[in-house]
Design a protein around this motif. Structure first.
Motif, PDB file in Angstrom:
ATOM      1  N   PRO A 116       0.685  -1.312  -0.180  1.00  0.00           N
ATOM      2  CA  PRO A 116      -0.066   0.057   0.089  1.00  0.00           C
ATOM      3  C   PRO A 116       0.830   1.376  -0.156  1.00  0.00           C
ATOM      4  N   THR A 117       1.783   1.285   0.520  1.00  0.00           N
ATOM      5  CA  THR A 117       3.075   2.303   0.574  1.00  0.00           C
ATOM      6  C   THR A 117       3.345   2.617  -0.822  1.00  0.00           C
ATOM      7  N   ALA A 118       3.771   1.588  -1.411  1.00  0.00           N
ATOM      8  CA  ALA A 118       4.233   2.046  -2.834  1.00  0.00           C
ATOM      9  C   ALA A 118       3.055   2.466  -3.611  1.00  0.00           C
ATOM     10  N   GLN A 119       1.851   2.128  -3.480  1.00  0.00           N
ATOM     11  CA  GLN A 119       0.735   2.362  -4.476  1.00  0.00           C
ATOM     12  C   GLN A 119       0.529   4.001  -3.988  1.00  0.00           C
ATOM     13  N   GLN A 120       0.507   4.188  -2.684  1.00  0.00           N
ATOM     14  CA  GLN A 120       0.145   5.609  -2.369  1.00  0.00           C
ATOM     15  C   GLN A 120       1.360   6.379  -2.855  1.00  0.00           C
ATOM     16  N   TRP A 121       2.607   6.227  -2.772  1.00  0.00           N
ATOM     17  CA  TRP A 121       3.753   6.891  -3.335  1.00  0.00           C
ATOM     18  C   TRP A 121       3.501   7.250  -4.884  1.00  0.00           C
ATOM     19  N   LEU A 122       3.010   6.226  -5.382  1.00  0.00           N
ATOM     20  CA  LEU A 122       3.055   6.291  -7.029  1.00  0.00           C
ATOM     21  C   LEU A 122       1.856   7.191  -7.496  1.00  0.00           C
ATOM     22  N   ARG A 123       0.742   7.258  -6.559  1.00  0.00           N
ATOM     23  CA  ARG A 123      -0.310   7.916  -6.837  1.00  0.00           C
ATOM     24  C   ARG A 123       0.165   9.598  -6.620  1.00  0.00           C
ATOM     25  N   GLN A 124       0.854   9.798  -5.646  1.00  0.00           N
ATOM     26  CA  GLN A 124       1.231  10.962  -5.168  1.00  0.00           C
ATOM     27  C   GLN A 124       2.356  11.752  -6.359  1.00  0.00           C
ATOM     28  N   ALA A 125       3.071  10.740  -6.772  1.00  0.00           N
ATOM     29  CA  ALA A 125       4.372  11.086  -7.815  1.00  0.00           C
ATOM     30  C   ALA A 125       3.468  11.401  -8.953  1.00  0.00           C
ATOM     31  N   ARG A 126       2.652  10.798  -9.544  1.00  0.00           N
ATOM     32  CA  ARG A 126       1.936  10.893 -10.784  1.00  0.00           C
ATOM     33  C   ARG A 126       1.351  12.505 -10.666  1.00  0.00           C
ATOM     34  N   THR A 127       0.967  12.753  -9.617  1.00  0.00           N
ATOM     35  CA  THR A 127       0.223  14.085  -9.339  1.00  0.00           C
ATOM     36  C   THR A 127       1.490  15.014  -9.382  1.00  0.00           C
ATOM     37  N   GLY A 128       2.436  15.041  -8.399  1.00  0.00           N
ATOM     38  CA  GLY A 128       3.583  15.969  -8.222  1.00  0.00           C
ATOM     39  C   GLY A 128       4.265  16.074  -9.278  1.00  0.00           C
ATOM     40  N   LEU A 129       4.454  15.154  -9.998  1.00  0.00           N
ATOM     41  CA  LEU A 129       5.369  15.428 -11.244  1.00  0.00           C
ATOM     42  C   LEU A 129       4.804  15.609 -12.586  1.00  0.00           C
ATOM     43  N   ASP A 130       3.556  15.572 -12.627  1.00  0.00           N
ATOM     44  CA  ASP A 130       2.569  16.042 -13.830  1.00  0.00           C
ATOM     45  C   ASP A 130       3.041  17.419 -14.315  1.00  0.00           C
ATOM     46  N   GLY A 131       3.466  17.354 -15.474  1.00  0.00           N
ATOM     47  CA  GLY A 131       3.936  18.779 -16.204  1.00  0.00           C
ATOM     48  C   GLY A 131       5.398  19.331 -15.803  1.00  0.00           C
ATOM     49  N   ALA A 132       6.044  18.618 -14.628  1.00  0.00           N
ATOM     50  CA  ALA A 132       7.213  19.068 -14.357  1.00  0.00           C
ATOM     51  C   ALA A 132       8.281  18.475 -15.265  1.00  0.00           C
ATOM     52  N   PRO A 133       9.194  19.224 -15.503  1.00  0.00           N
ATOM     53  CA  PRO A 133      10.403  18.886 -16.365  1.00  0.00           C
ATOM     54  C   PRO A 133      11.060  17.422 -15.471  1.00  0.00           C
ATOM     55  N   ILE A 134      11.131  16.546 -16.344  1.00  0.00           N
ATOM     56  CA  ILE A 134      11.957  15.244 -15.785  1.00  0.00           C
ATOM     57  C   ILE A 134      12.988  14.895 -16.823  1.00  0.00           C
ATOM     58  N   ILE A 135      14.184  14.584 -16.462  1.00  0.00           N
ATOM     59  CA  ILE A 135      15.306  13.872 -16.953  1.00  0.00           C
ATOM     60  C   ILE A 135      15.492  12.463 -16.436  1.00  0.00           C
ATOM     61  N   THR A 136      15.943  11.655 -17.047  1.00  0.00           N
ATOM     62  CA  THR A 136      16.147  10.230 -16.678  1.00  0.00           C
ATOM     63  C   THR A 136      17.700   9.983 -16.973  1.00  0.00           C
ATOM     64  N   VAL A 137      18.178   8.990 -16.095  1.00  0.00           N
ATOM     65  CA  VAL A 137      19.589   8.465 -16.340  1.00  0.00           C
ATOM     66  C   VAL A 137      19.255   7.111 -17.046  1.00  0.00           C
ATOM     67  N   PRO A 138      19.985   6.503 -17.886  1.00  0.00           N
ATOM     68  CA  PRO A 138      19.956   5.116 -18.535  1.00  0.00           C
ATOM     69  C   PRO A 138      19.313   4.173 -17.442  1.00  0.00           C
ATOM     70  N   TYR A 139      18.242   3.193 -17.687  1.00  0.00           N
ATOM     71  CA  TYR A 139      17.673   2.478 -17.075  1.00  0.00           C
ATOM     72  C   TYR A 139      18.698   1.885 -15.999  1.00  0.00           C
ATOM     73  N   ALA A 140      18.481   1.867 -14.723  1.00  0.00           N
ATOM     74  CA  ALA A 140      19.196   1.492 -13.428  1.00  0.00           C
ATOM     75  C   ALA A 140      20.627   2.029 -13.463  1.00  0.00           C
ATOM     76  N   ASN A 141      20.871   3.150 -14.278  1.00  0.00           N
ATOM     77  CA  ASN A 141      21.961   3.843 -14.216  1.00  0.00           C
ATOM     78  C   ASN A 141      23.071   3.153 -14.576  1.00  0.00           C
ATOM     79  N   ALA A 142      22.981   2.516 -15.663  1.00  0.00           N
ATOM     80  CA  ALA A 142      23.635   1.550 -16.621  1.00  0.00           C
ATOM     81  C   ALA A 142      24.953   2.115 -16.869  1.00  0.00           C
TER      82      ALA A 142
END
Length: 830
Positions: free
Chosen positions: A314-340
């Motif tokens: 449930p903790t992971a479910q709650q965090w994902l819900r809030q992350a999808r809202t909090g990061l919506d429209g915000a600039p996001i960059i990524t490292v390669p998957y698993a920081n390869a």
């Protein structure tokens, strides 16, 4: 000048603890340095000291001894000379720098403290009484002294002084990390329970999400008990929209900013897609967690690991819900998957893995958060890259690179802080890219302990001091990139405070990372792209990547039977190639062993179900071979291979070799067999891919041929014929005797009714064909003497058959008939 000596051990305390064998991944840790401290500083105000300000320092004194503490004094010391160089800050914070000599206010404890007891204190001094000079950062120290005046403990901090004026503000751009080391080996096995704790309201990732979102609408409730369903979450999107509309109508006094972004410092989220995948996996279905064993060990690949089953978090479910809202429209960059480790992969000719890490990263962010990441920004491992890495990332669309100042060192000989942006040549006819250089000293300052009230106050002062020193250097307009460590674990208050300070401190002006551009003048402040020796040495070794390649070979074989060109173990391989394993070879080996075992078990899920010994009851026949696909998600296409250990004895006919099985399905293949020789023969069954490579172990199937069939029937027929031939003469003789007996009775019928009657009686009394004949012969006696008894022994018939007149011989001289009969009997008896 003593900041560095304090900072070095402090940084060691805040640095993320390396995972143990049992945990395999970073676990939440208490990086507070205040535990057991006799003196703490909990607040210093105001943050910006002007000429008319009153400096106030508050904190707490704790008796950490076994004896009573009495007559303790807390006193303030400072210097009237500011630091002249940023490098002095770290040295002073560690207690190794020059000590401030000016005594300030002091206060005594009003009562004695027993062991473990504590009391608060407060010190005040007017800025004008301190007689400080111009704008700058001044040393400040707080001492705890005993009754004899001997210092028992000291806290070193800083006093940024604005004075009558401030220098031009420095632009500051924030890179806010949501990253962690790989949490899984294969897709279903987590290396520890640490991630679930980290996502909670008091966890590392929970605090980073809430502080970075800078919104009252984004909050994490305490995790519900495992047996309790997560409490309902309000409609975050609707609430955020309503709040935005209210702010848009009311406006605010934040420089004319309105709307939802009013009062928010622009930040760019830096996300590791593998972490998002881990969180999504934890929230969606039951998963396994490696059971702690205490000491780091590398399990054998054929040894079954001990795991614990966990329900969806449930903790992971709650965090994902809030992350999808909090990061919506915000600039996001990524490292390669698993920081390869891209540099190591390219060095070992594993370009396809490097390409997969980049492409899978963007796909994962889109799938989990429902938003696109900015693929034009690249952040290589440790902020270091060689020319091969630069060219590779440029080909993948990167035009801006987040780099360490060790990769693009400053050209300044005066030791000043160069601006973050610099033109970065990429070779060929391509336009220059832009390098955004992270200020390493600022990153180190952000990494110091901040989880307790005392640590948070000192950390906030250090941040203010670092940025004030950059502004005090003067010069042209400059930009600084603030990028905390990727495993940053700040206190919630400190994380929120540094963002507020970016806007409130007069020498800082927050800007968005995406708004930073390089120009022609930027090249004068930075040198050429450099790949330090320590960068090359820290890469994943060739030996380790060769071991990973052995696992990849097994995966390649498994993939050859999958339809739709799927590659389910690709994320697991990329996690094994993470730069996180540079400093943790034991955990890397453990994860590799777990993935290798998972591949083996998945291949074994496509198998032949062994059958019992087959008995072939004829020369030809059919057997059924049961093939199963026990995989949960993958459809497979396999070929059934069967060969006989003795083709001369038992041969295999044509059968349907290729079959396609959906997940969880079975099918039976019917195979014709031909037996030439009776006996036992073993068939060897296996599954292969389209190229004839075995993907399963051989399964032996014994077959017994019993010999019943056309050949056996022919042998039986010949035997029956021989038996008929042997018995036919006897049957014919019996038939002849019967016929002769009937003829004799018919000849005697006209001469002697009594004799015929006697003969009939003798025939009736006889048992079988032989008795009937004997009765007829005996009836030839005129008196019906001894020869008339149909049960008489054959010897009597032989005696009478000699034709003696005195014994009733035939008057017509037909005694020869009796001899033939006797002879026939003798022949039958013989």
């Amino acid at each position: 000048m003593a900041t560095t000596a304090v900072l070095v051990p402090a940084l060691a305390a805040v640095a993320p603890a390396q995972p143990t064998a049992a945990t395999s991944a970073p676990v939440p840790r208490d990086d507070s340095a205040t535990s057991g401290q006799a003196l703490t500083v909990e607040s210093i105000s105001p943050r910006t000291v002007g000429e008319k300000s009153t400096v106030k320092v508050t904190g707490r004194v704790t008796n950490t001894t076994d004896d009573e503490l009495s007559s303790a004094t807390i006193r303030l010391r400072y210097s009237r000379y500011p630091f002249s160089d940023r490098s002095q800050l770290g040295s002073y914070a560690s207690g190794d720098g020059a000590q401030p000599q000016v005594s300030g206010p002091k206060t005594e404890l009003g009562k004695s403290l027993k062991p473990g007891q504590s009391a608060t204190y407060s010190l005040k001094i007017k800025a004008e009484d301190m007689r400080l000079g111009d704008f700058g950062v001044y040393p400040l120290a707080v001492d705890l002294a005993d009754a004899s005046g001997r210092t028992k403990d000291t806290r070193y901090t800083f006093l940024p002084y604005q004075g009558g004026s401030s220098p031009d503000p420095v632009d500051i751009a924030w890179l806010w990390p949501l990253m962690d080391d790989p949490q899984r080996a294969d897709d279903d096995t987590f290396l520890s329970d640490g991630l679930s704790t980290s996502l909670g309201s008091n966890g590392r990732l929970g605090r980073l999400l809430v502080a970075g979102a800078q919104s009252d609408d984004i909050a994490l409730e305490p995790s519900p008990p495992p047996s309790t369903a997560p409490r309902p979450t309000p409609d975050i999107e609707a609430t955020a929209k309503a709040t935005t509309e209210e702010k848009a109508e009311d406006g605010d006094d934040n420089g004319g900013k309105k709307g939802a972004d009013a009062g928010r410092v622009p930040i760019t989220w830096a996300v590791d897609p593998a972490l998002l995948g881990d969180i999504a996996r934890m929230s969606g279905d039951t998963y396994q967690v490696l059971q702690p064993t205490g000491k780091p060990t590398v399990p054998a690949e054929d040894a079954a690991p001990t795991t614990l089953s966990r329900d969806p978090s449930p903790t992971a479910q709650q965090w994902l819900r809030q992350a999808r809202t909090g990061l919506d429209g915000a600039p996001i960059i990524t490292v390669p998957y698993a920081n390869a480790d891209i540099a190591a992969l390219l060095r070992q000719d594993l370009r396809k893995d490097a390409e997969a890490a980049v492409s899978l990263g963007g796909e994962t962010v889109k799938n989990v958060l429902g938003t696109d990441a900015d693929t034009t920004v690249a952040w290589p491992a440790d902020g270091l890259m060689n020319s091969a890495t630069r060219d590779f990332l440029s080909e993948r669309g990167s035009t801006r690179f987040i780099l360490s100042d060790a990769a693009l060192p400053s050209r300044s000989t005066r030791g000043g802080t160069a601006t973050a942006q610099a033109a970065l040549p990429v070779g060929g006819d391509e336009p220059d890219a832009t390098a955004l250089v992270v200020d390493s000293e600022l990153s180190n300052a952000l990494a110091q302990p901040s989880r307790s009230a005392g640590d948070a106050a000192l950390a906030s002062q250090r941040f203010a001091a670092e940025t004030a020193m950059i502004a005090a250097e003067g010069g042209t307009d400059r930009t600084v990139v603030a990028a905390p460590p990727r495993d940053w674990n700040p206190g919630a208050d400190f994380a929120a405070d540094v963002l507020r300070s970016s806007e409130k401190l007069p020498w800082l002006d927050p800007v968005a990372l995406g708004d930073i551009e390089a120009d022609a003048t930027d090249t004068a402040q930075r040198g050429q792209l450099t790949y330090p020796t320590k960068g090359a040495r820290s890469e994943l070794s060739g030996t380790y990547l060769e071991q990973v390649d052995e696992v990849r070979k097994d995966i390649r074989l498994f993939n050859t039977i999958l339809t739709d060109d799927s590659d389910p173990f690709r994320p697991a391989i990329l996690r094994l190639e993470s730069a996180a394993w540079r400093d943790d070879k034991t955990m890397a080996a453990q994860a590799r062993a777990l993935v290798a075992r998972a591949v083996t078990l998945s291949r074994e899920d496509v198998h032949i179900i062994p059958g019992e010994t087959v008995t072939l009851a004829s020369k030809t026949g059919k057997i059924g071979v049961l093939v199963a696909n026990d995989l949960d998600k993958e459809t497979v296409t396999v070929n059934l291979s069967i060969y006989s250990e003795n083709n001369e004895r038992l041969s295999v006919g044509k059968y349907k070799k290729e079959m396609t099985l959906r997940p969880g399905r079975k099918t039976t293949v019917y195979v014709p067999l031909s037996a030439r020789i009776n006996g036992r023969t073993v068939l060897n069954l296996s599954l292969q891919n389209a190229d004839g490579e075995p993907i399963s172990e051989e399964v032996p199937l014994p077959v017994n041929a019993t010999g019943l069939g056309t050949q056996a029937l022919l042998i039986s027929a010949v035997g029956a014929l021989i038996l008929v031939i042997a018995l036919a003469p006897r049957a014919l003789r019996r038939w002849a005797r019967k016929r002769a007996g009937r003829a004799g009775r018919a000849g005697r019928a006209g001469r002697s009714p009594d004799a015929e009657s006697a003969g009939a009686a003798g025939e009736a009394d006889g048992a079988g064909d032989r008795a009937a004949g004997e009765g007829a012969d005996a009836g030839d006696g005129t008196d019906g003497g001894p020869g008339g008894d149909g049960d008489d022994a054959p010897g009597s018939m032989q005696h009478n058959g000699r034709g003696s007149p005195s014994e009733g011989g035939r008057p017509d001289g037909s005694a020869g008939s009796g001899t033939a009969t006797t002879g026939d009997r003798a022949s039958d008896q013989s």
